[in-house]
Design an enzyme around this catalytic site. Structure first.
Site, PDB file in Angstrom:
ATOM      1  N   ASP A 138     -76.315  50.145  46.485  1.00 26.57           N
ATOM      2  CA  ASP A 138     -75.141  50.900  46.036  1.00 26.57           C
ATOM      3  C   ASP A 138     -74.674  51.813  47.162  1.00 26.57           C
ATOM      4  O   ASP A 138     -75.476  52.240  47.997  1.00 26.57           O
ATOM      5  CB  ASP A 138     -75.503  51.784  44.831  1.00 26.57           C
ATOM      6  CG  ASP A 138     -75.632  50.993  43.531  1.00 26.57           C
ATOM      7  OD1 ASP A 138     -75.221  49.820  43.497  1.00 26.57           O
ATOM      8  OD2 ASP A 138     -76.145  51.575  42.553  1.00 26.57           O
ATOM      9  N   ARG A 162     -70.338  44.043  47.413  1.00 30.27           N
ATOM     10  CA  ARG A 162     -69.607  44.415  46.201  1.00 30.27           C
ATOM     11  C   ARG A 162     -68.512  45.388  46.630  1.00 30.27           C
ATOM     12  O   ARG A 162     -68.804  46.417  47.252  1.00 30.27           O
ATOM     13  CB  ARG A 162     -70.540  45.107  45.202  1.00 30.27           C
ATOM     14  CG  ARG A 162     -69.802  45.595  43.940  1.00 30.27           C
ATOM     15  CD  ARG A 162     -70.635  46.608  43.140  1.00 30.27           C
ATOM     16  NE  ARG A 162     -71.942  46.106  42.845  1.00 30.27           N
ATOM     17  CZ  ARG A 162     -73.029  46.891  42.776  1.00 30.27           C
ATOM     18  NH1 ARG A 162     -72.953  48.203  42.994  1.00 30.27           N
ATOM     19  NH2 ARG A 162     -74.215  46.371  42.509  1.00 30.27           N
TER      20      ARG A 162
END
Ligand code: FDA
Length: 305
Positions: free
Chosen positions: A132, A182
Site C-alpha cells: 500500500d 494498483r
C-alpha cells in the site's frame, strides 16, 4: 461543507488518543461493515463467501506507524502465518501490507528483512503481496523498498496515487520493473506543494495513469469505486485489444457491492480489499472522510448496540 467534513475526519485519522480508545472499545460504530473481522480466522468465512460469489480478495492486517522493532518483527511473523493460512484454506486471496507496520520508520534494513521473511513464504506458496502507499513523506522510501524487493521477488506489487504530482514520473521510472501496480486517487491529507487539491485533476490524472500503465503492457489494478474511471478502463481495454487477464478492478470491502458483482458477472477480475484486525481506527476514519454516506451507517451502528 464536504471539504470541511473530509478534513475533519482526516484530522481524526491521525489522533493517537482516539486510536487508543477505539482499540479499547473494539468493533463498533458500523466498523464491521468495512472490516472482515478482528482476526484472520474470523475473516476466513467472509473471504470464502466472496470467493464463492466470484470475487477474489486482498487482505490487509490493520495497523500502521509501528515504532518498535519488536512490534514490527511480530507483525512480520503474523503476516507469515496469515500467508500460510490463506494457502491452507485454499483461498483466492492476496495480501496488502503497509510498510510502516513493518518498520519503515525505524530502518530500511529492518523493513527489508521483514518483507523478505513474508515474501519468501508467499513466493513458495504462490501468493502475491501488494505494498500500500501511505502519506507523501514516505512515498520515495516506499518506492525504493519496492525496487529493491522487486529485483528478487516477482510476487510483489505496489500502489501509486493520482493526487501526487510525481506519480506520472514514478510510473515511467517503474516501467522497467514490469510492476503490478494498483492505481488509486490517494487517501491522505496532502498539501498543495505535492498533490492536486482539485478533485477533477485527481480524477483526470487517475485516468491518465491507468492509460499509461495499461498501454505500457503492465498488469494494472484499478483501485476505485468511481464508475467513470471504471468505464474509462473498460473502454480503453476494448479500444486497444487489452485482454481481461491483463487488468483488474479493486474495491474496498463493503463498498459498491452490486457494482463488484456486476463487473465479475461481465467477466472482469474484481478484487475486494478486506481489512481485518483490531486497529481499525485510522482506516475507518479515512473511509468516513471519503464518503459522507459512510457516516450514516457509523451513526446507525452507535445507536443499534
Ligand atoms: P471517489 O471517492 O472519488 O468517488 C467517486 C464517485 O464514485 C462518487 O462520486 C460516487 O459516485 C461513487 N462512489 C464512491 N464510493 C461509493 C460508494 N461507497 N457507494 C456508492 N457510490 C460510490 N489510498 C491510498 O492512499 N493508498 C492505498 O494504498 C490505497 N489502497 C486502496 C485499495 C483499494 C482497493 C481501493 C478501492 C482504494 C484504496 N485507496 C488507497 C483509497 C483511494 O485512494 C481513495 O481514497 C478511495 O478509493 C476513494 O476514491 P474512489 O476512486 O473510490 O472514488
Amino acid at each position: 461543507m464536504q471539504a470541511i467534513t473530509k478534513n475533519f475526519f482526516l484530522f481524526l485519522s491521525n489522533n493517537k488518543t482516539l486510536d487508543r480508545l477505539a482499540k479499547q472499545y473494539g468493533t463498533r460504530f458500523g466498523v464491521d461493515k468495512l472490516v472482515g473481522g478482528e482476526t484472520f480466522s474470523q475473516a476466513v468465512p467472509v473471504i470464502r463467501q466472496l470467493n464463492d460469489e466470484g470475487l477474489v480478495v486482498t487482505v490487509d492486517h490493520l495497523g500502521e506507524f509501528v515504532d518498535s522493532e519488536e512490534e514490527a518483527k511480530e507483525r512480520a511473523g503474523e503476516a507469515v502465518e496469515t500467508v500460510q493460512a490463506m494457502f491452507d484454506h485454499n483461498l483466492a486471496c492476496e495480501m496488502s501490507v503497509k510498510l510502516t507496520s513493518l518498520g519503515l520508520d525505524i530502518s530500511r534494513e529492518l523493513v527489508i528483512r521483514n518483507m523478505e521473511r513474508i515474501l519468501d513464504k508467499a513466493q513458495a506458496l504462490g501468493i502475491t503481496l501488494q505494498i500500500d502507499m501511505e502519506d507523501s513523506g514516505r512515498c520515495q522510501a516506499t518506492i525504493d523498498v519496492f525496487k529493491e524487493l522487486r529485483a528478487k521477488y516477482p510476487n510483489v506489487g505496489l500502489v501509486i496515487q493520482s493526487y501526487l504530482y510525481r506519480s506520472d514520473r514514478d510510473l515511467d521510472e517503474l516501467d522497467k520493473y514490469d510492476p503490478y501496480v494498483r492505481l488509486v486517487k490517494g487517501a491522505y491529507k496532502e498539501p498543495g506543494t505535492v498533490a492536486f487539491q482539485d478533485k477533477d485533476m485527481v480524477d483526470k490524472n487517475l485516468k491518465q495513469l491507468v492509460k499509461k500503465h495499461m498501454l505500457n503492457g503492465n498488469y494494472t489494478a484499478v483501485g476505485s469505486h468511481d464508475e467513470e474511471v471504471i468505464n474509462f478502463t473498460k473502454e480503453l481495454a476494448r479500444e486497444h485489444g487489452i485482454s481481461k487477464d491483463r487488468f483488474e478492478f479493486q474495491m474496498l470491502y463493503g463498498m459498491r457491492n452490486k457494482l463488484q458483482h456486476d463487473l465479475a458477472k461481465e467477466g472482469y477480475t474484481v478484487r475486494v480489499y478486506m481489512p481485518y484486525g483490531m486497529e481499525w481506527y485510522g482506516y475507518y476514519m479515512r473511509r468516513l472522510a471519503e464518503r459522507p454516506a459512510n457516516i450514516a451507517f457509523a451513526v446507525k451502528g452507535i445507536f443499534s448496540r
